[in-house]
Design a protein around this motif. Structure first.
Motif, PDB file in Angstrom:
ATOM      1  N   THR A 244     -36.710  -9.080 -43.357  1.00 44.78           N
ATOM      2  CA  THR A 244     -35.601  -8.457 -42.374  1.00 44.78           C
ATOM      3  C   THR A 244     -36.003  -6.784 -42.366  1.00 44.78           C
ATOM      4  O   THR A 244     -35.927  -6.131 -43.559  1.00 44.78           O
ATOM      5  CB  THR A 244     -34.329  -8.557 -43.194  1.00 44.78           C
ATOM      6  N   TYR A 245     -36.194  -6.324 -41.172  1.00 41.66           N
ATOM      7  CA  TYR A 245     -36.489  -4.613 -41.057  1.00 41.66           C
ATOM      8  C   TYR A 245     -35.400  -4.015 -40.749  1.00 41.66           C
ATOM      9  O   TYR A 245     -34.781  -4.220 -39.537  1.00 41.66           O
ATOM     10  CB  TYR A 245     -37.734  -4.646 -40.138  1.00 41.66           C
ATOM     11  N   VAL A 246     -34.755  -3.460 -41.730  1.00 41.31           N
ATOM     12  CA  VAL A 246     -33.700  -2.168 -41.046  1.00 41.31           C
ATOM     13  C   VAL A 246     -34.237  -0.883 -41.016  1.00 41.31           C
ATOM     14  O   VAL A 246     -34.831  -0.252 -41.949  1.00 41.31           O
ATOM     15  CB  VAL A 246     -32.718  -2.344 -42.368  1.00 41.31           C
TER      16      VAL A 246
ATOM     17  N   THR B  19     -36.214 -12.934 -51.071  1.00 41.71           N
ATOM     18  CA  THR B  19     -35.653 -12.380 -50.015  1.00 41.71           C
ATOM     19  C   THR B  19     -36.083 -10.811 -49.860  1.00 41.71           C
ATOM     20  O   THR B  19     -35.874 -10.278 -50.672  1.00 41.71           O
ATOM     21  CB  THR B  19     -34.042 -12.212 -50.022  1.00 41.71           C
ATOM     22  N   VAL B  20     -36.873 -10.896 -48.662  1.00 44.61           N
ATOM     23  CA  VAL B  20     -37.621  -9.611 -48.731  1.00 44.61           C
ATOM     24  C   VAL B  20     -37.005  -8.697 -47.573  1.00 44.61           C
ATOM     25  O   VAL B  20     -36.915  -9.091 -46.243  1.00 44.61           O
ATOM     26  CB  VAL B  20     -39.183  -9.579 -48.529  1.00 44.61           C
ATOM     27  N   VAL B  21     -36.657  -7.348 -47.766  1.00 44.43           N
ATOM     28  CA  VAL B  21     -36.295  -6.570 -46.799  1.00 44.43           C
ATOM     29  C   VAL B  21     -37.176  -5.431 -46.692  1.00 44.43           C
ATOM     30  O   VAL B  21     -37.465  -4.726 -47.851  1.00 44.43           O
ATOM     31  CB  VAL B  21     -34.761  -5.974 -47.329  1.00 44.43           C
ATOM     32  N   ALA B  22     -37.386  -4.867 -45.484  1.00 40.90           N
ATOM     33  CA  ALA B  22     -38.273  -3.521 -45.255  1.00 40.90           C
ATOM     34  C   ALA B  22     -37.216  -2.577 -44.634  1.00 40.90           C
ATOM     35  O   ALA B  22     -36.319  -3.083 -44.007  1.00 40.90           O
ATOM     36  CB  ALA B  22     -39.414  -3.898 -44.483  1.00 40.90           C
ATOM     37  N   SER B  23     -37.425  -1.266 -45.208  1.00 42.99           N
ATOM     38  CA  SER B  23     -36.523  -0.606 -44.611  1.00 42.99           C
ATOM     39  C   SER B  23     -37.072   1.241 -44.663  1.00 42.99           C
ATOM     40  O   SER B  23     -38.039   1.350 -45.402  1.00 42.99           O
ATOM     41  CB  SER B  23     -35.238  -0.323 -45.623  1.00 42.99           C
ATOM     42  N   GLY B  24     -36.641   1.717 -43.353  1.00 42.39           N
ATOM     43  CA  GLY B  24     -37.205   3.153 -43.568  1.00 42.39           C
ATOM     44  C   GLY B  24     -36.572   3.782 -42.361  1.00 42.39           C
ATOM     45  O   GLY B  24     -35.764   3.513 -41.753  1.00 42.39           O
TER      46      GLY B  24
END
Lengths: 288, 586
Positions: free
Chosen positions: A114-116, A85-90
Motif C-alpha cells: 500500500t503506497y501512501v 502488511t507492508v506500507v510504502a510512504s513518502g
C-alpha cells in the motif's frame, strides 16, 4: 486486539505545526487498528523528505531508506515475508520525481504494497523548490519566474497503467483518509493512495482552504462507479484530478506474489535455508 | 600422444560456434580431461566475429594457452584474425564452402573440409558445427562414443532422429579428415586422461549454484553482460526451492529490493557489472549504515562507461572498495576460479549475516564466463551461519510503552542482535540517518562516535574468510613475488613454472580478500621477495595502489597492466617478470 493507540509512539514529529502529514500519520494508525493488525505485523518503508520521517512515528517496524527507493525496498520486503502488511510512504518528490520509475513499475508488478503519497506539491525539507506536482506557473525558489514544466497527474498515470487500486484523499478529511487507507490495506495487490497534504510553510497556493474550495468528493457524484476505469479517467479529466475517494479498484487482478510459480503462502523468510544432499547432487550433476 | 592442446572455433556470432565448443568440451570433460575455455564475443546478437578458445589437458590448467594448435573456421575472417596464434605446423579446419585461403606468412596446414556440404547431405546445414566437431575429433583421436551421451543430453528431447543426424554429422566430419593424407602433421592425439569425473562450469553458474546452496531464495537484478547467467540460472532453479527472481526496472531497484528482502529475513542477492554497480553505490551505503546484510556480485568488464562490455578487465577494484559516500563496513572478496566462486558465495552470505554488512563478490569476465573443469563440489562444506539473527519466535522481553528493541545495541564485537519484521517485541526503527541503539535518529556527537566505531569496528583483517591471500611461496628468499587477483591466478602460476625452469625463484600471492585489506598477510610475503610485480588487467594499477597504500614497500613494487580487453597470456607475464629481473624495470 490492538487499538490505534498501540500504533503510536512518543516520538515528536519534526513536521511544522499544521502540516498535513499529521493527519496522514493519524489516519494510518487508525487504519492499521481498524483492519485488525498488531504493531509487529506492520512494516512501513519510507522515502526521504519531511514525509519520509513517518516510518519513525508509528509503533511498527519501519525502514527509512534512500530518496526515491521506498517502493523497491517495500516490494523486496513483501516478497521476503508475505505475512507482513507492508506500507510504502513518502512525498511527491520521492514518488513522482526521483522515484517515478519505481512507481510505474510497482504498479505494473502489482506486489501487495500500500503506497501512501503525501502530496504537498512542493519540496519542503530542502526549503521550497518546485515539485513535479507543482502547477505550471508555480513560483518557488527554484522557479522564480514560475514553473515552465507541466505537472504530473499521478492518478491518470496509474489508471493508464491499469493499477488495481487508485485513490486520493485530503488531510482535512481524516474519516475519508482513514477509510481509503483501510481499503488500500485490504486490497490484494498494489494500491496507490495520493493524499493532498498541504505544506503550510512553503506552499501558499495549494492551502487547506484552496483544496476545500476545489476538490470534489467522489461520493457526491451521482452514479459514479469505481469499477469503471474509463469513467474514472473521464472524471479525473473533468475535475483536473481534484477528486477524493476510491477512484478505481479492480478486485480481480491477482497480486504478483500469487502469480509466482511455486511461491508459498508462508513467508519466504520463514522457510528452511538448507537444501538436501539429494537436491545438491542433482544440481551438481547438471554440470557434469 | 600429447598432454595438452589448444583448439579454437570461430565464425559469425549466432552460427553455432558456442555449441560446437560446448559439445566438444562436454565430451572431453566426461572423458576426464581438464579444460579451460574463453569466449571472445561482441555486444550484438547475430554477426560479428566470435570465437571460443578451448585448452584441453591431462593435468589441471587455469589459463588460456599462448598459442593455438587447431583452428576451426566457419569464415575467412576467423582465419585472418586468428591464424597468427597457430603454431608453425598447426591445423586450420575450414569450411570448403568459402574457399579458405592462408594469410601471408602463415605456415599452418589449411584443410578445407566440406562442413556445410556434409551437413546438408545429412539433412540440415546448421549441423555444420557438428561436422566440424567430428573433423576435430579425427585429429584429437577421441572415440565417437564420447559424443553420443552428450548429443543425447542435448537433442533427445527433439527426438531420436535428431540425435542420430547429429551423430552422423560428427562421424562424417571425422571420416573425411581421417581419409586425408597430410604430410608433417603434428601429433595431436591426446594422451589418456585420469578418467576422473569432474564438473565443467562457468563462474557465474558456480555463483548461482552457490547462492542456492547458501539458502538464497530471492534475487533482484537487471540484465547486463557479463552477469546475466547468474539471474538466468536462478530464474530456472529458485522456483524449485520456493524462491524467485525479480527482473527489476533498473539497478537502483535491484539493489534496494535486495536490501528490502534481506531486511525481511530472506537471503537475497543482486548481480551486475560496472555500470550497474555505479548505480547501486548509494544504496550500498544504506545497507552499510543500517547494518543490513546483502550480497552483491560485480562481474567486471571493460570500463569506463559502456566501455568494452564483452571484454576482460579488472578495473572496478577501487570503485568497489570506495565508491559509496561516507564510511561503511564492507567486505569485498575476489574468487579466482569457478570452484572458488561456488564456495566463496556461500561464505559471502554467511559473512553478510555474521557482520551485518554488504558483501561484494568481485569477479572478472574471465572468471564469470570462462568455462573450466572443477572437482566435484562438497555438500559437507555448505554450512549456513546466520550470525546474531534472532528467530521469528524468539522469546523477547515485553517492550514498554514507546520502547523499542535495541537493534543497534553497542556490544563488544560491534555486532548487535537482529530481529526481523514480524517478530513480537522486536520492533525497532531502521534508518540511513545516524541513529541510536534503537534505530531512532540521533545527531548527538557522543552517539555518532559510538555508532561509527561500532559499525567500522565490526571488521578487521581477519574476518574468517578462507584464504584471504592464496599463497604459493616455495622460496624463503624469492627473486620475485607476483601478485594478482581474480582470473590471473592460473596464468601467473603457469608463468612461474617457466621462470623456475630458467632458475628464477618466483613466489605467488593471489589476493582474494580486497576489503578489509589483508595487509599483514601480504607484507609477510612481500618482505621475502627482492621485487614485487603486481599483474592487473587495468591501466592504472589499482591493486598496486592499494598495496602501496596499505603495505608500503613501494620501492620494490612494479605494476604490469594490460587493458586491451583481453586476458593475459602466460608468455606475457613470463616476459614481464624476466624484464623486471634482468633490467630492473618493465
Amino acid at each position: 486486539m490492538a487499538t490505534f493507540k498501540d500504533f503510536r509512539n512518543k516520538v515528536k514529529p519534526n513536521w511544522c505545526p499544521g502540516c498535513g502529514d499529521f493527519s496522514v500519520l493519524a489516519a494510518m494508525q487508525r487504519a492499521f487498528a481498524n483492519v485488525g493488525l498488531e504493531p509487529e505485523e506492520v512494516a512501513i518503508v519510507s522515502g526521504i523528505g519531511c514525509s519520509g520521517r513517518i516510518s519513525g512515528y508509528v509503533n511498527a517496524y519501519g525502514l527509512h531508506g534512500v530518496h526515491g527507493r521506498a517502493l523497491p525496498i517495500a516490494q523486496g520486503l513483501k516478497l521476503a515475508n508475505r505475512d507482513l502488511t507492508v506500507v510504502a510512504s513518502g512525498g511527491d518528490g520521492d514518488g513522482f520525481a526521483i522515484g517515478m520509475g519505481h512507481t510505474v513499475h510497482a504498479i505494473r508488478r502489482n506486489v501487495d504494497v500500500t503506497y501512501v503519497v503525501m502530496d504537498n506539491q512542493i519540496y519542503g525539507l530542502t526549503k521550497g523548490q518546485t515539485s513535479p506536482r507543482s502547477a505550471q506557473g508555480f513560483q518557488t525558489k527554484s522557479t522564480p519566474q514560475g514553473s515552465i514544466e507541466q505537472a504530473i497527474s499521478p492518478l491518470e498515470l496509474a489508471l493508464s497503467l491499469n493499477a488495481g487500486f487508485v485513490a486520493q484523499s485530503f488531510s482535512s478529511d481524516l474519516k475519508q483518509l482513514t477509510h481509503v487507507i483501510e481499503e488500500g490495506l485490504k486490497h490484494k495487490g498494489f494500491s496507490l493512495i495520493n493524499v493532498y497534504s498541504p505544506c503550510v510553510t512553503y506552499n501558499k497556493i495549494n492551502t487547506y482552504e484552496w483544496f476545500k474550495q476545489n476538490i470534489v468528493n467522489l461520493d457526491t457524484l451521482e452514479g459514479y462507479d469505481n469499477a469503471n476505469r474509463a469513467q474514472a479517467m473521464q472524471t479525473l479529466m473533468e475535475h483536473d484530478g481534484l477528486v477524493t475517494g476510491i477512484l478505481y479498484q479492480n478486485k480481480e487482478r491477482p497480486p504478483y506474489e500469487a502469480m509466482i510459480k511455486g511461491f508459498k503462502e508462508e513467508g519466504l523468510a520463514k522457510q528452511d535455508l538448507n537444501i538436501s544432499e539429494e537436491q545438491f547432487d542433482r544440481l551438481m550433476a547438471e554440470f557434469a | 600422444m600429447i598432454k595438452q592442446l589448444s583448439w579454437k572455433v570461430g565464425g559469425q556470432q549466432g552460427e553455432g560456434i558456442d555449441s560446437a565448443g560446448e559439445i566438444l568440451s562436454t565430451a572431453l570433460n566426461r572423458q576426464g580431461y581438464h579444460l579451460y575455455a574463453y569466449r571472445h564475443f561482441s555486444s550484438r546478437i547475430k554477426g560479428g566475429h566470435s570465437n571460443t578458445k578451448l585448452r584441453m589437458s591431462t593435468d589441471p590448467i587455469g589459463s588460456i594457452a599462448d598459442d593455438l594448435d587447431i583452428l576451426v573456421a566457419f569464415d575467412q575472417e576467423t582465419i585472418d584474425l586468428n591464424a597468427h596464434e597457430l603454431i608453425k605446423n598447426g591445423v586450420i579446419l575450414a569450411d570448403e564452402k568459402f574457399d579458405p585461403t592462408l594469410p601471408e606468412g602463415i605456415t599452418a596446414h589449411l584443410l578445407a573440409v566440406p562442413f556445410t556440404k556434409i551437413a546438408e547431405e545429412v539433412g540440415m546445414a546448421q549441423m555444420k558445427n557438428m561436422v566440424a566437431v567430428g573433423a576435430s575429433t579425427a585429429l584429437l583421436g577421441l572415440p565417437l562414443a564420447a559424443f553420443r551421451e552428450v548429443i543425447e543430453g542435448r537433442f533427445l528431447k527433439k527426438g531420436q532422429k535428431v540425435v542420430d543426424k547429429n551423430m552422423e554429422a560428427i562421424e562424417r566430419g571425422r571420416d573425411y579428415v581421417k581419409e586425408l593424407t597430410i604430410d608433417d602433421l603434428p601429433d595431436f592425439e591426446l594422451a589418456v586422461s585420469d578418467g576422473q569425473k569432474r564438473l565443467y562450469m562457468i563462474g557465474n553458474d558456480a555463483i548461482a549454484f552457490g547462492a542456492v546452496a547458501a539458502g538464497a531464495r530471492l534475487m533482484a537484478a537487471y540484465p547486463i553482460t557479463p552477469s546475466s547467467e547468474i539471474m538466468e540460472y536462478l530464474i530456472r532453479k529458485l522456483p524449485e526451492f520456493g524462491g524467485t527472481v525479480v527482473q527489476t526496472e533498473d539497478e537502483l531497484a535491484a539493489i534496494t529490493m535486495t536490501i528490502g528482502a534481506n531486511y525481511g529475513g530472506v537471503r537475497a542477492l543482486t548481480a551486475s557489472a560496472g555500470p550497474g554497480l555505479s548505480l547501486m553505490t548509494e544504496a550500498i551505503g544504506l545497507a552499510g549504515m543500517t547494518e543490513t546484510p546483502c550480497v552483491i556480485v560485480d562481474t567486471q568488464r571493460g570500463g569506463p562507461s559502456t566501455g568494452l562490455p564483452t571484454k576482460q578487465e579488472q578495473s572496478d577494484v577501487l570503485s568497489m572498495l570506495y565508491s559509496t559516500h561516507g564510511e561503511i563496513p564492507k567486505i569485498v572478496i575476489a574468487p579466482s576460479s569457478a570452484e572458488e566462486c561456488f564456495y566463496d558465495t556461500i561464505e559471502a552470505f554467511n559473512m553478510a549475516e555474521k557482520y551485518q554488512c554488504p558483501v561484494i563478490i568481485l569477479t572478472d569476465l574471465a572468471v564469470s564466463l570462462g568455462k573450466q573443469t572443477v572437482d566435484p563440489l562438497s555438500y559437507d562444506r555448505v554450512q549456513i551461519d546466520r550470525g546474531k539473527l534472532l528467530p521469528f519466535d524468539a522469546d523477547l522481553p515485553q517492550l514498554g510503552d514507546s520502547e523499542l528493541f535495541p537493534r543497534y545495541e553497542l556490544t563488544e564485537d560491534g555486532i548487535s542482535r537482529r530481529t526481523l519484521p514480524g517478530t513480537k517485541n522486536g520492533i525497532h526503527h531502521v534508518t540511513g540517518v545516524e541513529h541510536s541503539e534503537t534505530g531512532r535518529p540521533s545527531e548527538s556527537a557522543e552517539n555518532r562516535i559510538n555508532m561509527m566505531d561500532k559499525r567500522l569496528g565490526k571488521l578487521s583483517q581477519d574476518i574468517g574468510y578462507t584464504n584471504p591471500v592464496a599463497v604459493d611461496a616455495p622460496h624463503e628468499e624469492a627473486d620475485l613475488l607476483v601478485i594478482g587477483f581474480n582470473s590471473t591466478k592460473g596464468t601467473i602460476a603457469e608463468a612461474r613454472e617457466r621462470l623456475e625452469l630458467d632458475g628464477l625463484k618466483v613466489n605467488q600471492a593471489h589476493v582474494r580478500q580486497l576489503m578489509p585489506f589483508p595487509t599483514d598477510l601480504l607484507a609477510e610475503q612481500m618482505k621475502n621477495a627482492k621485487k614485487v610485480l603486481v599483474v592487473e588487467n587495468n591501466a592504472t594499477g589499482q591493486l598496486t595502489s592499494l598495496i602501496k597504500m596499505n603495505v608500503g614497500m613501494a620501492e620494490k613494487i612494479e605494476f604490469y597492466g594490460k587493458y586491451d580487453g583481453n586476458p593475459f597470456y602466460p608468455a606475457e607475464i613470463t616476459n614481464a617478470c624476466k624484464e623486471l629481473l634482468v633490467h630492473g624495470n618493465i
